[in-house]
Design a protein around this motif. Structure first.
Motif, PDB file in Angstrom:
ATOM      1  N   HIS A 120      -1.071  69.778  58.836  1.00 45.87           N
ATOM      2  CA  HIS A 120      -0.399  70.414  56.830  1.00 45.87           C
ATOM      3  C   HIS A 120       1.177  70.631  57.548  1.00 45.87           C
ATOM      4  CE1 HIS A 120      -0.698  72.202  53.265  1.00 45.87           C
ATOM      5  NE2 HIS A 120       0.941  71.481  53.336  1.00 45.87           N
ATOM      6  N   ILE A 121       1.701  70.271  56.859  1.00 43.75           N
ATOM      7  CA  ILE A 121       3.312  70.997  57.594  1.00 43.75           C
ATOM      8  C   ILE A 121       3.692  72.065  56.507  1.00 43.75           C
ATOM      9  CG2 ILE A 121       5.475  70.799  57.910  1.00 43.75           C
ATOM     10  CD1 ILE A 121       4.618  69.282  60.649  1.00 43.75           C
ATOM     11  N   ASP A 122       4.078  72.795  55.955  1.00 44.72           N
ATOM     12  CA  ASP A 122       5.178  73.204  55.231  1.00 44.72           C
ATOM     13  C   ASP A 122       6.570  73.496  55.244  1.00 44.72           C
ATOM     14  OD1 ASP A 122       4.217  73.097  51.932  1.00 44.72           O
ATOM     15  OD2 ASP A 122       3.794  75.314  52.299  1.00 44.72           O
ATOM     16  N   ASN A 123       6.953  72.975  54.633  1.00 48.31           N
ATOM     17  CA  ASN A 123       9.135  72.749  54.592  1.00 48.31           C
ATOM     18  C   ASN A 123       9.286  73.562  53.913  1.00 48.31           C
ATOM     19  OD1 ASN A 123      11.110  71.439  55.981  1.00 48.31           O
ATOM     20  ND2 ASN A 123      11.418  71.108  53.442  1.00 48.31           N
ATOM     21  N   PHE A 124      10.261  74.853  54.623  1.00 49.03           N
ATOM     22  CA  PHE A 124      10.863  76.370  53.718  1.00 49.03           C
ATOM     23  C   PHE A 124      11.535  74.862  52.879  1.00 49.03           C
ATOM     24  CE2 PHE A 124      13.627  79.388  52.791  1.00 49.03           C
ATOM     25  CZ  PHE A 124      13.098  79.923  52.365  1.00 49.03           C
ATOM     26  N   LEU A 125      11.750  75.557  52.216  1.00 49.01           N
ATOM     27  CA  LEU A 125      12.568  75.456  50.811  1.00 49.01           C
ATOM     28  C   LEU A 125      14.016  75.585  50.528  1.00 49.01           C
ATOM     29  CD1 LEU A 125      10.504  73.092  48.217  1.00 49.01           C
ATOM     30  CD2 LEU A 125      11.545  72.070  50.471  1.00 49.01           C
ATOM     31  N   GLY A 126      14.201  77.224  49.642  1.00 51.13           N
ATOM     32  CA  GLY A 126      15.241  78.076  49.852  1.00 51.13           C
ATOM     33  C   GLY A 126      14.471  78.558  49.105  1.00 51.13           C
ATOM     34  N   SER A 127      15.222  79.231  48.018  1.00 48.34           N
ATOM     35  CA  SER A 127      14.896  79.370  46.924  1.00 48.34           C
ATOM     36  C   SER A 127      14.868  79.288  45.854  1.00 48.34           C
ATOM     37  CB  SER A 127      15.690  81.229  46.906  1.00 48.34           C
ATOM     38  OG  SER A 127      16.990  81.172  46.527  1.00 48.34           O
ATOM     39  N   GLY A 128      14.475  79.800  44.326  1.00 49.66           N
ATOM     40  CA  GLY A 128      14.168  79.496  42.968  1.00 49.66           C
ATOM     41  C   GLY A 128      13.621  77.834  42.999  1.00 49.66           C
ATOM     42  N   LYS A 129      13.188  78.269  41.408  1.00 49.09           N
ATOM     43  CA  LYS A 129      12.898  76.324  41.042  1.00 49.09           C
ATOM     44  C   LYS A 129      13.370  75.422  41.357  1.00 49.09           C
ATOM     45  CE  LYS A 129       9.874  78.985  37.176  1.00 49.09           C
ATOM     46  NZ  LYS A 129      10.222  78.795  36.035  1.00 49.09           N
ATOM     47  N   ALA A 130      14.998  75.788  41.803  1.00 50.46           N
ATOM     48  CA  ALA A 130      15.879  74.419  41.730  1.00 50.46           C
ATOM     49  C   ALA A 130      15.206  72.964  42.737  1.00 50.46           C
ATOM     50  CB  ALA A 130      16.948  74.608  41.400  1.00 50.46           C
ATOM     51  N   VAL A 131      15.393  74.223  43.636  1.00 55.88           N
ATOM     52  CA  VAL A 131      15.247  73.582  44.952  1.00 55.88           C
ATOM     53  C   VAL A 131      13.994  73.232  45.076  1.00 55.88           C
ATOM     54  CG1 VAL A 131      16.491  75.288  46.316  1.00 55.88           C
ATOM     55  CG2 VAL A 131      14.457  75.666  46.264  1.00 55.88           C
ATOM     56  N   VAL A 132      12.699  73.327  44.528  1.00 59.26           N
ATOM     57  CA  VAL A 132      11.504  72.656  44.178  1.00 59.26           C
ATOM     58  C   VAL A 132      11.912  71.094  43.032  1.00 59.26           C
ATOM     59  CG1 VAL A 132       9.079  73.007  43.031  1.00 59.26           C
ATOM     60  CG2 VAL A 132      10.200  74.940  44.585  1.00 59.26           C
ATOM     61  N   GLN A 133      12.064  71.322  42.461  1.00 58.14           N
ATOM     62  CA  GLN A 133      12.838  70.447  41.785  1.00 58.14           C
ATOM     63  C   GLN A 133      13.983  69.179  42.216  1.00 58.14           C
ATOM     64  OE1 GLN A 133      15.015  71.993  38.383  1.00 58.14           O
ATOM     65  NE2 GLN A 133      13.172  72.662  37.527  1.00 58.14           N
ATOM     66  N   VAL A 134      14.063  69.573  43.106  1.00 57.77           N
ATOM     67  CA  VAL A 134      14.774  68.434  44.183  1.00 57.77           C
ATOM     68  C   VAL A 134      14.219  68.266  45.134  1.00 57.77           C
ATOM     69  CG1 VAL A 134      16.833  68.204  45.866  1.00 57.77           C
ATOM     70  CG2 VAL A 134      17.257  70.522  44.004  1.00 57.77           C
ATOM     71  N   TRP A 135      13.473  68.621  45.414  1.00 56.60           N
ATOM     72  CA  TRP A 135      12.132  68.694  46.648  1.00 56.60           C
ATOM     73  C   TRP A 135      11.611  67.435  46.287  1.00 56.60           C
ATOM     74  CZ3 TRP A 135      10.712  67.366  51.611  1.00 56.60           C
ATOM     75  CH2 TRP A 135       9.032  68.258  51.914  1.00 56.60           C
ATOM     76  N   LEU A 136      10.780  67.572  45.086  1.00 58.43           N
ATOM     77  CA  LEU A 136       9.785  67.035  44.618  1.00 58.43           C
ATOM     78  C   LEU A 136      10.770  65.543  44.236  1.00 58.43           C
ATOM     79  CD1 LEU A 136       8.185  69.276  41.964  1.00 58.43           C
ATOM     80  CD2 LEU A 136       7.265  68.446  44.126  1.00 58.43           C
ATOM     81  N   SER A 137      12.437  65.297  43.897  1.00 52.99           N
ATOM     82  CA  SER A 137      12.388  63.742  43.588  1.00 52.99           C
ATOM     83  C   SER A 137      12.388  63.556  44.536  1.00 52.99           C
ATOM     84  CB  SER A 137      13.483  64.505  42.610  1.00 52.99           C
ATOM     85  OG  SER A 137      14.503  64.749  43.633  1.00 52.99           O
ATOM     86  N   GLU A 138      12.127  63.639  45.047  1.00 49.79           N
ATOM     87  CA  GLU A 138      12.558  63.193  47.089  1.00 49.79           C
ATOM     88  C   GLU A 138      11.359  61.915  47.792  1.00 49.79           C
ATOM     89  OE1 GLU A 138      13.945  66.053  49.309  1.00 49.79           O
ATOM     90  OE2 GLU A 138      16.001  65.886  49.092  1.00 49.79           O
ATOM     91  N   GLY A 139      10.446  62.527  46.548  1.00 47.08           N
ATOM     92  CA  GLY A 139       9.421  60.865  47.288  1.00 47.08           C
ATOM     93  C   GLY A 139       8.441  61.446  48.027  1.00 47.08           C
TER      94      GLY A 139
END
Length: 320
Positions: A288-307
């Protein structure tokens, strides 16, 4: 005339490609003769392709990191041919050795009905090595192997994580011990804020980390943690998010199980790119690898949109 080491003998068999099986040094004497001794059986060693159709080593699924080193596994093919008639040497005993004592060679010890024997090299030591036959009556050129990059045999579950950002909070501005400016109350003391995540980014783009929390969580009506008291907490400004093994940077750092990926190791994740093992997490176990995305909800939304989130992907370990 300078002495030059050069291959002087090739052997071609019905089931064996041209292979250099002996070398010798020439000398400065015109018309001199160089003697080369070739035993009755000739052995050709080659690296077999792995499940990903190249010759990189595989890191076995069951292997675990030892002393921050991964286990390399390489499958090697040995082909034996009788020198006198070119026929395959079937049922021939064969012992292959490494020039390094730390390397382990696993084989059944004899060739099959086609004169072939497969063996496995396993080692925790990166770098260069040579394999050769130590069997009397068998001539073989050394097989040189360099161990650096390697594929993990198992695919990894890929997820992402972030730290909180003050712009996503709505509480009143309050003071916090150790801070020069006022910040939103739920950002500093709430269960979605710094006390739970350890670090967060304020509205000015500065990171704030929890220095200490001496009290306990105040629960909500459902019994879940809701907030901490201001007098029980202290904060500090920091330059970056601190992971277990180093500073964590967005889309650069990952959290890993250090029993599978060594701390600070570099890996290449299919469809994600190069990442560094700068962190670990209690829920990041095994493949299992957990990729650090940065801060806030916006970066999570971008990450989830990338599939990418929740998919299983192959990972290449990149050696030093």
């Amino acid at each position: 005339m300078q002495s030059i080491k050069t291959p002087i003998l090739k052997f071609t068999g019905a089931h064996m490609a041209d292979a250099i099986i002996a070398t010798a040094n020439t000398n400065s004497t015109p018309g001199s003769i160089v003697d080369v001794s070739v035993e009755g059986i000739v052995c050709r060693l080659s690296i077999e392709k792995n499940k990903y159709f190249d010759t990189l080593p595989i890191i076995p699924t069951a292997a675990r990191v030892e002393n921050e080193k991964i286990l390399y596994r390489v499958k090697v093919k040995a082909e034996l041919v009788q020198h006198s008639n070119g026929k395959m040497a079937c049922g021939q005993a064969l012992n292959i050795k490494s020039n390094r004592s730390a390397d382990k060679i696993i084989s059944n010890g004899r060739t099959d009905s086609e004169g072939i024997m497969f063996l496995t090299l396993e080692t925790y030591e990166a770098g260069s090595l040579e394999l050769s036959s130590s069997t009397p009556g068998v001539t073989s050129a050394s097989l040189k192997i360099v161990l650096k990059d390697a594929w993990y045999e198992s695919l990894f579950l890929i997820t992402g994580y972030n730290v909180c950002n003050e712009i996503d909070f709505s509480g009143p501005l309050v003071e916090g011990t150790g801070l020069q400016e006022k910040h939103k109350e739920d950002f500093l003391f709430g269960a979605r804020g710094i006390p739970m995540q350890g670090t967060g980014m304020d509205t000015n783009g500065k990171y704030i980390s929890l220095l200490h929390m001496r009290g306990h969580w105040i629960a909500n009506s459902r019994g879940a943690p809701d907030h901490v008291l201001s007098q029980d907490t202290a904060f500090q400004y920091v330059s970056a998010v601190k992971g277990k093994f180093g500073l964590v940077k967005e889309n650069h750092s990952i959290a890993v199980d250090p029993h599978v990926i060594p701390p600070r190791a570099q890996v290449d994740i299919d469809g994600v790119g190069l990442r560094f093992a700068d962190d670990k997490g209690s829920k990041i176990v095994s493949y299992h690898i957990d990729n650090f995305l940065g801060s806030g909800k916006a970066v999570v939304q971008v990450w989830l949109s990338e599939g990418v989130n929740g998919t299983h992907r192959r990972v290449k370990f990149l050696g030093d």
